[in-house]
Write a protein that holds these residues in place. Structure first.
Motif, PDB file in Angstrom:
ATOM      1  N   ASP A 223      -1.735   6.710  11.293  1.00  0.00           N
ATOM      2  CA  ASP A 223      -3.263   7.150  11.459  1.00  0.00           C
ATOM      3  C   ASP A 223      -4.079   7.190  10.174  1.00  0.00           C
ATOM      4  N   ILE A 224      -4.330   5.836   9.686  1.00  0.00           N
ATOM      5  CA  ILE A 224      -4.758   5.898   8.447  1.00  0.00           C
ATOM      6  C   ILE A 224      -6.179   6.004   8.381  1.00  0.00           C
ATOM      7  N   TYR A 225      -6.918   6.063   9.794  1.00  0.00           N
ATOM      8  CA  TYR A 225      -8.368   6.350   9.619  1.00  0.00           C
ATOM      9  C   TYR A 225      -8.466   7.794   8.810  1.00  0.00           C
TER      10      TYR A 225
ATOM     11  N   LYS B 296      -9.945   0.197   9.710  1.00  0.00           N
ATOM     12  CA  LYS B 296      -9.408   0.532   8.566  1.00  0.00           C
ATOM     13  C   LYS B 296      -7.810  -0.125   8.543  1.00  0.00           C
ATOM     14  N   MET B 297      -7.526  -0.484   9.955  1.00  0.00           N
ATOM     15  CA  MET B 297      -6.090  -1.487   9.905  1.00  0.00           C
ATOM     16  C   MET B 297      -6.450  -2.805   9.415  1.00  0.00           C
ATOM     17  N   VAL B 298      -7.642  -3.388   9.460  1.00  0.00           N
ATOM     18  CA  VAL B 298      -7.914  -4.757   9.016  1.00  0.00           C
ATOM     19  C   VAL B 298      -8.194  -4.465   7.599  1.00  0.00           C
ATOM     20  N   GLU B 299      -9.033  -3.492   7.053  1.00  0.00           N
ATOM     21  CA  GLU B 299      -9.251  -3.372   5.730  1.00  0.00           C
ATOM     22  C   GLU B 299      -7.964  -3.231   4.858  1.00  0.00           C
ATOM     23  N   TRP B 300      -6.734  -2.960   5.668  1.00  0.00           N
ATOM     24  CA  TRP B 300      -5.480  -2.811   4.699  1.00  0.00           C
ATOM     25  C   TRP B 300      -4.524  -3.646   5.409  1.00  0.00           C
TER      26      TRP B 300
ATOM     27  N   THR C 239      -3.728   7.779  16.264  1.00  0.00           N
ATOM     28  CA  THR C 239      -5.077   8.280  15.486  1.00  0.00           C
ATOM     29  C   THR C 239      -4.623   9.534  15.147  1.00  0.00           C
ATOM     30  N   ASP C 240      -4.100  10.430  15.888  1.00  0.00           N
ATOM     31  CA  ASP C 240      -4.151  11.951  15.678  1.00  0.00           C
ATOM     32  C   ASP C 240      -5.539  12.183  16.347  1.00  0.00           C
TER      33      ASP C 240
ATOM     34  N   ARG D 225      -4.046   8.285   0.251  1.00  0.00           N
ATOM     35  CA  ARG D 225      -4.109   6.694   0.154  1.00  0.00           C
ATOM     36  C   ARG D 225      -2.658   6.195   0.088  1.00  0.00           C
ATOM     37  N   ARG D 226      -1.567   7.046  -0.168  1.00  0.00           N
ATOM     38  CA  ARG D 226      -0.226   6.821  -0.232  1.00  0.00           C
ATOM     39  C   ARG D 226       0.110   6.072   1.130  1.00  0.00           C
ATOM     40  N   GLN D 227      -0.393   6.844   2.307  1.00  0.00           N
ATOM     41  CA  GLN D 227      -0.277   6.270   3.333  1.00  0.00           C
ATOM     42  C   GLN D 227      -0.875   4.903   3.938  1.00  0.00           C
ATOM     43  N   ARG D 228      -1.749   4.611   3.151  1.00  0.00           N
ATOM     44  CA  ARG D 228      -2.645   3.328   3.541  1.00  0.00           C
ATOM     45  C   ARG D 228      -2.028   2.299   2.599  1.00  0.00           C
TER      46      ARG D 228
END
Length: 426
Positions: A293-295, A359-363, A342-343, A322-325
């Motif tokens: 759930d990186i957003y 966010k998934m695309v950003e990362w 997403t939670d 940030r560690r999760q991303r």
């Protein structure tokens, strides 16, 4: 395909349907095929009694639609399968967090669930997996949706999220000792205790099991990385659930808890914030999925204090977000199977699920890969062949958007039409 051959396919599909069947024909300018990451021009989808009976495409003029069929024409729009969120909490509101939750009656949260179910459906999420709910609220919401009392997505309920005494899934965690006598139906200690909880969740309507293998962010006193269930406890859950035909999701931020969960046979790892190279290897070996759930970091740090999130939780989020991303980026590069989770509801407001795609695309993901996590991958992780694709035999679940989501995934944040089982959502 030539026009005559195209019409023959459509007419043949219609002729094969029972006379009393309700037929809906959906047309659009384009259709995303998530499995191939390709665009199909000018699709026509025939839905009978809620299920897709035919999928065709053409390059000529509009086909003749047999009399009696309901038409949903979406000129200029792009359609794709109804989206799937693998980690939601329908009976929660991110704007009411921490001690604020004690201002409301227990029954209030079921009403919140009615609101959130409709919000997620309108956002294009036609299937959700609810991984943890108080008072079996998610089971009741599923029953109400299926019976037509309320509008909402297809719900895969877990009942209570299961955990150890004092852990992230202990409903009295953070409260004084005088609350020790409060019934706590989500807590066990030892393999046999967890086996019984799995059977109890199944008994009362759960279709998936959720456990808390490690500490969490929104719980008050624990550390996200700390393991809270032993390998033997997690294996007991996995074995019991699989024997009963159920899959298991594990809330797990910390490395040791993630890896023990994977070795125990858990099917999806939720959050996976501190996963390492061994985690990636085990996930691929065991054919397990990461649901990350990186957003959430954006919303928690921006709105959490106002919403009542405990100061301790805000500090934990600063340390782990940030560690999760970065872990998401590394897991994707390593080829770990991913699903969209997403939670939503618990961490940010219901209906904003699609904010995570960007966010998934950003990362590191392509738009096609991100869309696949919420369609074909999610359906596979659920073990279902009735959702996740616009294909014959699947439910007629469709979302329409302006523009091309394969070029700009953010168009998914603003659906212009949602269809569930052949019925357009108002």
């Amino acid at each position: 395909m030539k026009r005559a051959g195209y019409l023959a396919l459509v007419i043949a599909a219609m002729a094969s349907m029972p006379a009393a069947a309700k037929t809906v024909v959906v047309t659009a300018a384009r259709m995303v095929d998530p499995a191939k990451g390709q665009m199909v021009e000018e699709p026509v989808i025939v839905i009978t009694d809620g299920r897709i009976a035919a999928v065709t495409s053409r390059g000529g003029g509009r086909p003749m639609i047999p009399a009696g069929a309901t038409r949903i024409d979406l000129p200029g729009k792009t359609i794709l399968p109804g989206l799937i969120d693998m980690h939601v909490h329908l009976d929660a509101d991110a704007r009411i967090s921490g001690w604020k939750t004690f201002d409301y009656a227990d029954s209030f949260w079921q009403a919140v669930g009615v609101h959130n179910a409709l919000a997620m459906l309108r956002a294009g999420f036609t299937t959700v997996r609810n991984v943890g709910s108080g008072d079996y609220n998610d089971v009741g919401l599923k029953q109400a949706v299926d019976a037509g009392y309320i509008a909402g997505p297809r719900i895969v309920p877990a009942g209570y999220a299961l955990g150890s005494t004092g852990g992230h899934c202990d409903g009295t965690e953070g409260l004084p000792a005088r609350f020790e006598s409060v019934p706590n139906p989500s807590v066990a200690d030892g393999p046999d205790g967890f086996r019984k909880l799995v059977r109890t969740m199944k008994k009362y309507g759960a279709e998936v099991i959720k456990i808390c293998a490690t500490g969490g962010v929104l719980s008050k006193r624990d550390a996200p990385g700390a393991q809270q269930m032993s390998f033997d406890e997690m294996k007991a859950v996995a074995d019991e659930a699989h024997m009963l035909g159920m899959r298991v999701a594990a809330h797990a931020h910390g490395t040791a808890g993630i890896n023990d969960a994977l070795r125990a046979g858990i099917d999806t790892i939720e959050h996976a914030s501190l996963a390492d190279a061994e985690s990636f290897r085990l996930a691929k070996e065991k054919r397990a999925w990461f649901s990350m759930d990186i957003y959430d970091d954006d919303y928690i740090l921006a709105e959490g204090e106002k919403n009542g999130v405990h100061p301790e939780s805000l500090e934990k989020e600063r340390q782990i977000g940030r560690r999760q991303r970065e872990t998401f980026r590394d897991a994707h590069r390593a080829g770990v199977p991913m699903v969209f989770g997403t939670d939503n509801g618990a961490v940010f407001p219901a209906g904003q699920n699609a904010l995570q795609f960007a966010k998934m695309v950003e990362w590191g993901m392509t738009p096609a890969e991100a869309i696949r996590t919420a369609t074909t991958n999610a359906a596979a992780a659920l073990g279902r062949d009735d959702v996740g694709a616009i294909a014959v035999g699947r439910w007629g679940d469709i979302v329409a958007v302006d523009g091309d989501p394969l070029a700009d995934v953010r168009v998914l944040e603003h659906p212009v039409a949602v269809i569930k089982g052949g019925e357009r959502v108002e």
